[in-house]
Write a protein that holds these residues in place. Structure first.
Motif, PDB file in Angstrom:
ATOM      1  N   GLY A 394       1.063  -1.275   0.072  1.00 46.21           N
ATOM      2  CA  GLY A 394       0.058   0.096  -0.127  1.00 46.21           C
ATOM      3  C   GLY A 394       0.773   1.291   0.079  1.00 46.21           C
ATOM      4  O   GLY A 394       2.077   1.161   0.537  1.00 46.21           O
ATOM      5  N   PHE A 395       0.263   2.487  -0.290  1.00 48.10           N
ATOM      6  CA  PHE A 395       1.127   3.670  -0.559  1.00 48.10           C
ATOM      7  C   PHE A 395       1.620   3.871   0.574  1.00 48.10           C
ATOM      8  O   PHE A 395       0.795   3.917   1.913  1.00 48.10           O
ATOM      9  CB  PHE A 395       0.212   4.541  -1.367  1.00 48.10           C
ATOM     10  N   ASP A 396       2.826   4.331   0.969  1.00 46.76           N
ATOM     11  CA  ASP A 396       3.159   5.197   2.015  1.00 46.76           C
ATOM     12  C   ASP A 396       3.677   4.052   3.048  1.00 46.76           C
ATOM     13  O   ASP A 396       3.610   4.159   4.250  1.00 46.76           O
ATOM     14  CB  ASP A 396       2.590   6.334   2.436  1.00 46.76           C
ATOM     15  N   GLY A 397       3.800   2.871   2.641  1.00 47.73           N
ATOM     16  CA  GLY A 397       4.678   1.894   3.358  1.00 47.73           C
ATOM     17  C   GLY A 397       3.863   0.552   3.937  1.00 47.73           C
ATOM     18  O   GLY A 397       4.396  -0.109   4.665  1.00 47.73           O
ATOM     19  N   PHE A 398       2.770   0.393   3.609  1.00 40.81           N
ATOM     20  CA  PHE A 398       2.210  -0.729   3.971  1.00 40.81           C
ATOM     21  C   PHE A 398       2.611  -1.886   3.378  1.00 40.81           C
ATOM     22  O   PHE A 398       2.568  -1.805   1.721  1.00 40.81           O
ATOM     23  CB  PHE A 398       0.444  -0.677   3.797  1.00 40.81           C
ATOM     24  N   ASN A 399       2.707  -3.199   3.911  1.00 41.34           N
ATOM     25  CA  ASN A 399       3.178  -4.514   3.384  1.00 41.34           C
ATOM     26  C   ASN A 399       2.156  -5.479   3.820  1.00 41.34           C
ATOM     27  O   ASN A 399       1.944  -5.537   5.099  1.00 41.34           O
ATOM     28  CB  ASN A 399       4.466  -4.744   3.492  1.00 41.34           C
ATOM     29  N   SER A 400       1.540  -6.293   2.983  1.00 43.14           N
ATOM     30  CA  SER A 400       0.877  -7.360   3.555  1.00 43.14           C
ATOM     31  C   SER A 400       1.184  -8.827   2.703  1.00 43.14           C
ATOM     32  O   SER A 400       1.567  -8.663   1.385  1.00 43.14           O
ATOM     33  CB  SER A 400      -0.523  -7.185   3.548  1.00 43.14           C
ATOM     34  N   ALA A 401       0.932  -9.739   3.214  1.00 44.85           N
ATOM     35  CA  ALA A 401       1.196 -10.970   2.630  1.00 44.85           C
ATOM     36  C   ALA A 401       0.089 -11.971   3.112  1.00 44.85           C
ATOM     37  O   ALA A 401      -0.075 -11.966   4.227  1.00 44.85           O
ATOM     38  CB  ALA A 401       2.632 -11.566   2.596  1.00 44.85           C
ATOM     39  N   LEU A 402      -0.395 -13.019   2.136  1.00 41.75           N
ATOM     40  CA  LEU A 402      -1.216 -13.827   2.692  1.00 41.75           C
ATOM     41  C   LEU A 402      -0.775 -15.380   1.988  1.00 41.75           C
ATOM     42  O   LEU A 402      -0.543 -15.596   0.819  1.00 41.75           O
ATOM     43  CB  LEU A 402      -2.746 -13.619   2.118  1.00 41.75           C
ATOM     44  N   VAL A 403      -0.871 -16.286   2.725  1.00 41.02           N
ATOM     45  CA  VAL A 403      -0.758 -17.757   2.087  1.00 41.02           C
ATOM     46  C   VAL A 403      -1.993 -18.438   2.266  1.00 41.02           C
ATOM     47  O   VAL A 403      -2.905 -18.623   3.282  1.00 41.02           O
ATOM     48  CB  VAL A 403       0.194 -18.654   3.132  1.00 41.02           C
ATOM     49  N   LEU A 404      -2.509 -18.960   0.878  1.00 40.22           N
ATOM     50  CA  LEU A 404      -3.720 -19.898   0.888  1.00 40.22           C
ATOM     51  C   LEU A 404      -3.153 -21.236   0.488  1.00 40.22           C
ATOM     52  O   LEU A 404      -2.352 -21.540  -0.228  1.00 40.22           O
ATOM     53  CB  LEU A 404      -4.423 -19.298  -0.307  1.00 40.22           C
ATOM     54  N   ARG A 405      -3.992 -22.440   0.964  1.00 37.99           N
ATOM     55  CA  ARG A 405      -3.728 -23.761   0.650  1.00 37.99           C
ATOM     56  C   ARG A 405      -5.089 -24.137  -0.092  1.00 37.99           C
ATOM     57  O   ARG A 405      -6.145 -23.923   0.698  1.00 37.99           O
ATOM     58  CB  ARG A 405      -3.397 -24.521   2.035  1.00 37.99           C
ATOM     59  N   GLY A 406      -5.128 -24.883  -1.068  1.00 42.95           N
ATOM     60  CA  GLY A 406      -6.048 -25.182  -1.821  1.00 42.95           C
ATOM     61  C   GLY A 406      -6.706 -26.498  -1.390  1.00 42.95           C
ATOM     62  O   GLY A 406      -5.908 -27.319  -0.859  1.00 42.95           O
ATOM     63  N   ALA A 407      -7.808 -26.381  -1.344  1.00 42.64           N
ATOM     64  CA  ALA A 407      -8.829 -27.676  -1.001  1.00 42.64           C
ATOM     65  C   ALA A 407      -8.247 -28.594  -2.229  1.00 42.64           C
ATOM     66  O   ALA A 407      -7.922 -28.371  -3.441  1.00 42.64           O
ATOM     67  CB  ALA A 407     -10.142 -27.736  -0.918  1.00 42.64           C
ATOM     68  N   ALA A 408      -8.787 -30.139  -1.817  1.00 45.30           N
ATOM     69  CA  ALA A 408      -8.494 -30.995  -2.791  1.00 45.30           C
ATOM     70  C   ALA A 408      -9.227 -30.881  -4.097  1.00 45.30           C
ATOM     71  O   ALA A 408     -10.536 -30.190  -3.936  1.00 45.30           O
ATOM     72  CB  ALA A 408      -8.792 -32.431  -2.609  1.00 45.30           C
ATOM     73  N   PRO A 409      -8.764 -30.885  -5.396  1.00 39.20           N
ATOM     74  CA  PRO A 409      -9.748 -30.488  -6.582  1.00 39.20           C
ATOM     75  C   PRO A 409     -10.715 -31.321  -6.612  1.00 39.20           C
ATOM     76  O   PRO A 409     -10.872 -32.612  -6.284  1.00 39.20           O
ATOM     77  CB  PRO A 409      -8.588 -30.774  -7.657  1.00 39.20           C
ATOM     78  N   PRO A 410     -11.751 -30.977  -7.136  1.00 40.03           N
ATOM     79  CA  PRO A 410     -13.091 -31.767  -7.370  1.00 40.03           C
ATOM     80  C   PRO A 410     -12.868 -33.118  -8.178  1.00 40.03           C
ATOM     81  O   PRO A 410     -11.819 -33.131  -9.215  1.00 40.03           O
ATOM     82  CB  PRO A 410     -14.067 -30.693  -8.403  1.00 40.03           C
ATOM     83  N   PRO A 411     -13.447 -34.038  -8.035  1.00 40.94           N
ATOM     84  CA  PRO A 411     -13.188 -35.440  -8.971  1.00 40.94           C
ATOM     85  C   PRO A 411     -13.589 -35.174 -10.305  1.00 40.94           C
ATOM     86  O   PRO A 411     -14.557 -34.271 -10.757  1.00 40.94           O
ATOM     87  CB  PRO A 411     -14.203 -36.358  -8.326  1.00 40.94           C
ATOM     88  N   THR A 412     -12.763 -35.641 -10.971  1.00 40.41           N
ATOM     89  CA  THR A 412     -13.002 -35.621 -12.631  1.00 40.41           C
ATOM     90  C   THR A 412     -14.279 -36.412 -12.885  1.00 40.41           C
ATOM     91  O   THR A 412     -14.370 -37.503 -12.634  1.00 40.41           O
ATOM     92  CB  THR A 412     -11.527 -36.122 -13.348  1.00 40.41           C
TER      93      THR A 412
END
Length: 413
Positions: A394-412
């Motif tokens: 973000g302007f003037d110094g804001f920093n953020s980070a996010l980690v996402l772990r995906g659920a298992a993919p839907p069955p084919t």
């Protein structure tokens, strides 16, 4: 035992389209959705290109009373929230109001509404403003309106950290869930396209003045010349895992780590920021998620499109991952930069990538600038670890980070 927070609903209202499916189709096609600003006449401004939500009809998402009382930015929030609730299979009215909360991010508030009222005050014959000027422009207006409309009476709030806030809202949602609220609405929308809002952004010196929409916003590229402003964003239903499983909800992924730091320095267009604190946010998010750097599938960067800042971001990624960072992908050149809403859209893209079991190709750069030689994802590919790291500055110094772990993919089928 610490409660776990998962995302069960996604609502997107962005230049890429209204709805998650429309957004995903634009991402896969790599189609640019920026063009001449039409929400007002930008003649006389050096920047006349923006990202606007196409064919958005606010009357589909708000009644006549709400339309009069609120700004377009809030209308976008109404739409994204309704779509997220429907996607999660939840009712529009909270069954137990105190078990549902809403925490959104916003940085500029109701620009178009405020512009109109101030013009009436200083240019109209009556020299007055409407009664709703006092609440429609306020940066917490969308949270308040959604709380009233959907009966979200749990712990509600608004975060203001410019582009970083879209990630902070999800981090705050996880904290709220860990304190006992099972359902939290999170995300962000923006509409920074008005004469006053554009003038404020121009003052920063970070906007692109390139007239060709195809070439105006090119982060990490040798031809990078600044960013293109945009409206829109994304809203999510974040639930406590047990609550989601008990009702048989579809799960996109889990928020497993986050961090926020600050540079304590102003943003200057020609001054390369110190990447130390941004790198620290990325590293802290990975540590809190229990993820090793080489386990990250892909990184969604901030991608400001200003050469000095792009170099600093690339340096931060190399600091965290070494000289062989994971693939990097950004879709911001397709939509423009929607401030808090833009980082929320990055989260939506990552969650949809989990859902479709496909990491999308990056929309550029065509030729990486010196110092920006990262491993940009040139072709879509299937996830390897289903772990994504998203960064925002973000302007003037804001920093953020996010980690996402995906659920298992839907069955084919």
């Amino acid at each position: 035992m610490t409660a776990r927070a998962v995302v069960t609903g996604v609502g997107v209202v962005a230049p890429s389209g209204v709805g998650a499916d429309a957004h995903w189709a634009t991402v896969l096609a790599g189609t640019r959705r920026t063009g001449p600003i039409t929400l007002f006449d930008p003649a006389g401004y050096p920047t006349r290109i923006g990202g606007e939500v196409p064919d958005f009809d606010p009357t589909r998402y708000a009644d006549s009373r709400q339309l009069v009382q609120t700004d377009r930015w809030t209308h976008l929030g109404f739409a994204a929230t309704r779509m997220a609730l429907a996607d999660a299979g939840l009712p529009e009215q909270a069954p137990d109001p105190y078990d549902w909360a809403v925490t959104l991010a916003s940085s500029s508030g109701g620009n178009l509404f405020g512009q109109r009222e101030l013009q009436r005050l200083w240019g109209g014959a009556t020299r007055t403003v409407g009664a709703y000027q006092s609440i429609a422009w306020f940066y917490a207006a969308s949270v308040g309106q959604l709380s009233i409309r959907h009966q979200f009476k749990g712990p509600c709030g608004v975060l203001d950290a410019e582009s970083a806030g879209g990630l902070d809202s999800l981090a705050h949602a996880v904290r709220t869930i860990r304190r006992g609220t099972p359902v939290v609405i999170a995300g962000a929308t923006e509409c920074p396209l008005s004469p006053y809002a554009l003038a404020c952004q121009l003052r920063s010196g970070l906007l692109s003045d390139v007239a060709d929409p195809e070439r105006a916003y090119r982060p990490f590229d040798v031809a990078a010349a600044g960013y293109v402003p945009a409206e829109g964003g994304a809203v999510f239903v974040v639930e406590e895992l047990g609550h989601a499983l008990a009702r048989g909800a579809r799960i996109y992924g889990e928020v497993t780590g986050w961090a926020a730091t600050h540079d304590a320095a102003p943003t200057e267009p020609d001054v390369e920021p110190d990447p130390t604190h941004y790198a620290r946010a990325l590293r802290l998010a990975l540590d809190r998620a229990g993820v090793r750097p080489h386990d990250v599938d892909v990184v969604f960067p901030d991608a400001l499109g200003v050469p000095a800042h792009d170099r600093a971001e690339a340096a931060a990624l190399r600091s965290v991952f070494g000289h062989r960072p994971p693939p990097v992908t950004t879709q911001k050149p397709l939509t423009g930069r929607a401030h808090q809403g833009g980082s929320a859209v990055d989260v939506a893209t990552a969650l949809l990538a989990f859902r479709h079991d496909l990491l999308p190709a990056s929309a550029g750069p065509e030729q990486p600038a010196e110092g920006c030689e990262l491993d940009f994802l040139r072709e879509p590919r299937r996830p390897r670890t289903r772990v994504v790291l998203i960064g925002a500055r973000g302007f003037d110094g804001f920093n953020s980070a996010l980690v996402l772990r995906g659920a298992a993919p839907p069955p084919t089928p």
